[in-house]
Design a protein around this motif. Sequence first.
Motif, short mmCIF file in Angstrom:
data_model
loop_
_atom_site.label_atom_id
_atom_site.label_comp_id
_atom_site.label_asym_id
_atom_site.label_seq_id
_atom_site.Cartn_x
_atom_site.Cartn_y
_atom_site.Cartn_z
N LEU A 7 4.03 22.89 -15.00
CA LEU A 7 4.54 24.08 -14.79
C LEU A 7 5.75 24.51 -15.57
O LEU A 7 5.75 25.65 -16.03
CB LEU A 7 4.73 24.07 -13.44
CG LEU A 7 4.00 24.20 -12.22
CD1 LEU A 7 4.69 24.31 -10.73
CD2 LEU A 7 2.99 25.40 -12.34
N GLY A 38 0.92 -1.24 -0.01
CA GLY A 38 0.03 -0.01 -0.09
C GLY A 38 0.76 1.18 -0.12
O GLY A 38 0.53 2.14 -0.61
N ILE A 66 1.97 12.28 -9.55
CA ILE A 66 1.35 13.32 -9.63
C ILE A 66 2.27 14.78 -9.57
O ILE A 66 2.20 15.72 -10.34
CB ILE A 66 0.21 13.74 -8.20
CG1 ILE A 66 -0.89 12.71 -8.57
CG2 ILE A 66 -0.24 15.12 -8.44
CD1 ILE A 66 -1.88 12.47 -7.45
N SER A 67 3.29 14.64 -8.72
CA SER A 67 4.64 15.60 -8.63
C SER A 67 5.20 15.85 -9.99
O SER A 67 5.23 16.81 -10.65
CB SER A 67 5.44 15.36 -7.55
OG SER A 67 4.92 14.70 -6.37
N VAL A 90 2.85 17.46 -12.42
CA VAL A 90 2.60 18.86 -11.93
C VAL A 90 3.96 19.63 -12.49
O VAL A 90 3.90 20.60 -13.01
CB VAL A 90 2.62 19.17 -10.62
CG1 VAL A 90 2.72 20.32 -10.01
CG2 VAL A 90 1.07 18.82 -10.10
N LEU A 148 4.40 25.70 -19.06
CA LEU A 148 3.66 26.84 -18.67
C LEU A 148 4.74 28.17 -18.67
O LEU A 148 4.62 29.05 -19.45
CB LEU A 148 2.95 27.09 -17.67
CG LEU A 148 1.27 26.79 -17.64
CD1 LEU A 148 0.67 26.61 -16.08
CD2 LEU A 148 0.76 27.78 -18.81
N ASN A 149 5.81 27.96 -17.85
CA ASN A 149 6.78 28.93 -17.67
C ASN A 149 7.40 29.12 -18.83
O ASN A 149 7.97 30.30 -19.06
CB ASN A 149 7.64 28.29 -16.58
CG ASN A 149 8.73 29.37 -15.78
OD1 ASN A 149 8.20 30.56 -16.01
ND2 ASN A 149 9.27 29.09 -15.18
N VAL A 179 1.74 7.27 -6.47
CA VAL A 179 0.66 7.93 -6.84
C VAL A 179 1.41 9.36 -6.78
O VAL A 179 1.08 10.46 -7.57
CB VAL A 179 -0.72 7.92 -6.13
CG1 VAL A 179 -1.45 9.15 -6.01
CG2 VAL A 179 -1.14 6.60 -6.63
N ILE A 180 1.81 9.74 -5.36
CA ILE A 180 2.17 11.07 -5.27
C ILE A 180 3.49 11.59 -6.34
O ILE A 180 3.52 12.53 -6.77
CB ILE A 180 2.97 11.40 -3.67
CG1 ILE A 180 2.13 10.82 -2.77
CG2 ILE A 180 3.65 12.44 -3.44
CD1 ILE A 180 1.22 12.18 -2.20
N PHE A 206 4.79 31.21 -21.38
CA PHE A 206 4.48 32.45 -20.73
C PHE A 206 5.68 33.22 -20.28
O PHE A 206 5.59 34.24 -19.37
CB PHE A 206 3.65 32.51 -19.81
CG PHE A 206 2.21 32.03 -20.14
CD1 PHE A 206 1.29 32.88 -20.59
CD2 PHE A 206 1.90 30.88 -20.32
CE1 PHE A 206 0.02 32.76 -21.03
CE2 PHE A 206 0.56 30.29 -20.64
CZ PHE A 206 -0.40 31.42 -21.08
N ARG A 207 6.88 32.88 -20.85
CA ARG A 207 8.21 33.66 -20.41
C ARG A 207 8.05 35.06 -20.39
O ARG A 207 7.66 35.54 -21.54
CB ARG A 207 9.35 33.12 -21.33
CG ARG A 207 10.66 33.96 -20.86
CD ARG A 207 11.72 33.03 -21.71
NE ARG A 207 11.93 31.64 -21.47
CZ ARG A 207 12.50 31.25 -20.39
NH1 ARG A 207 12.97 32.09 -19.45
NH2 ARG A 207 12.32 30.24 -20.22
N VAL A 208 8.47 35.71 -19.41
CA VAL A 208 8.50 37.26 -19.43
C VAL A 208 9.88 37.72 -19.37
O VAL A 208 10.82 37.51 -19.07
CB VAL A 208 7.74 37.84 -17.77
CG1 VAL A 208 7.90 39.32 -17.92
CG2 VAL A 208 6.61 37.24 -17.67
N GLU A 212 13.13 51.27 -11.70
CA GLU A 212 12.45 52.74 -11.00
C GLU A 212 13.69 53.58 -10.87
O GLU A 212 13.36 54.67 -10.25
CB GLU A 212 11.97 52.10 -9.82
CG GLU A 212 10.82 51.49 -10.07
CD GLU A 212 10.22 50.39 -8.72
OE1 GLU A 212 10.70 50.86 -7.78
OE2 GLU A 212 9.72 49.41 -8.88
N ILE A 231 2.16 1.99 -3.67
CA ILE A 231 1.28 2.44 -4.39
C ILE A 231 0.82 4.00 -4.13
O ILE A 231 0.98 4.91 -4.98
CB ILE A 231 -0.20 1.83 -4.27
CG1 ILE A 231 -0.17 0.37 -4.62
CG2 ILE A 231 -1.42 2.68 -5.10
CD1 ILE A 231 -1.16 -0.43 -4.58
N ALA A 232 0.85 4.06 -2.75
CA ALA A 232 0.95 5.81 -2.19
C ALA A 232 2.02 6.70 -2.60
O ALA A 232 1.82 7.72 -3.40
CB ALA A 232 0.68 5.70 -0.72
#
Lengths: 194, 270
Positions: free
Chosen positions: B21, B2, B13-14, B17, B24-25, B9-10, B28-30, B66, B5-6
């Motif tokens: 990211l 068990g 998912i990590s 993710v 995406l980064n 899964v983590i 959408f680079r700035v 500035e 499996i846990a």
Amino acid sequence: MSGIASCVLGIISAALVNNVVLSRFLGLCPFLGVSKKTSTAVGMGSAVIAVIAASSFVTFLVNRYILERLGLEYLRTIVFILIIAALVQAVEIVLKKKMPSLYKALGVYLPLITTNCAVLGVAIDSAQKGYDLVNTMIYSVGTAVGFLVAIVIMAGIRERIEHNDIPEAFKGMPIVLVTAGLMAIAFVGFSGTL
Amino acid sequence: MGILIAAAVIAIISVAVGVLLGVLNDRFRVETDPREEKVRACLAGSNCGGCGYAGCDAYASAIVLEGADPSLCPSSDREEIGKIMGVSLAPSVRLTAFVKCSGSCAKTTQDYSYFDEKDCRIAYLAPRHGAKSCSYGCCGFGTCALVCQFDAIRIIDGLAVVDREKCQACGKCVGVCPNGLIELIPYDASYAVRCSSHAKGKLVRSACQSGCIGCGLCSRVCPTGAISVAGSLASIDQTKCIACGECVKKCPAGIIVKLNDKAADLFQPS
């Protein structure tokens, strides 16, 4: 009851009657921190709506089709936090590119949405109550709208009391907390209606 | 099983993710001003906040975007920042914190036993600003050491002592010392007065073995007039000091100290 009516009732219930900030006391940090100006409050509220809606959707899918299938409900907190943090990061990246002014105005409070317990609270609440996808979305969007309403009202009041003659001991945060308390009392008026 | 499996899964998912990211980064680079990164590289990178900005990143972008004063960071490479920004900056004078007190437990006496919070700001409220007989001296509870991010201040025998090598001159200790004992002086300064007592000579003598009695011998012997005595306390104008060392020879209380001198350095890392 027809579908649309129950949908509207669900949103009103989550937004006003069980207002996330003022009757369940979740998400107080951004509620007090970003409510100085109405414009940033609207931005923060909208960002929270976006994050809550997206995170509820994703966490619902993950919870229903991964965690519950494998009997791993006890991993909810850590998995949900992971997803919420990633979504906040994603929102931050997009905002930085598309709306730099809002990104600047929100400042440190944007990453702090991650730790906004309203977001995690909604995800865990709807998972525990066993809502289906539609109800989860209604519940979460309603809650997020409730957050927006509360923070915008708060910002409006704060802008008005800004230049008032407040006793020295109450200046700054104390008068804000008193205001929040009075707002919470006002929202008690909704309780029991739904 | 068990737990595997846990963990899987983590992990999955990590990774998902992380990939999301990353993509995406990239999408959408700035575009940031390249100078920002260069200026950032010249700063100390310790995010101490001594400049008044939220951190080194914030200060670097404030300089570039500035037009903030580019000379606020005492431990930055100012010449390099000047080159990047196209302005001429005087090369940085390295500063260091200096505690103007030498009243260690061995040299001063205690008037009473102090049992309250071990914090100088609270001890300051007690009679004579703490238990030590001298009411101008270091309380010795190390509030300055507490706020120092660089571990540059230690309390040695009831006296705050600065490690000049570690000090980045952020000025936080200067702000918290209730007695105002800490001053930022040039790192290269040769001599300084290690006392802040404005009390009359007799009182100083009775309270502390090493206190400035305001006799004025140093100011008379100083060839450049860098030393002035006001309120029975000598002080050295570091811009006029030529490091001749006459004052140290004359000082009867031994309160003018030679800096940059390993033998006389009170700070011995333990």
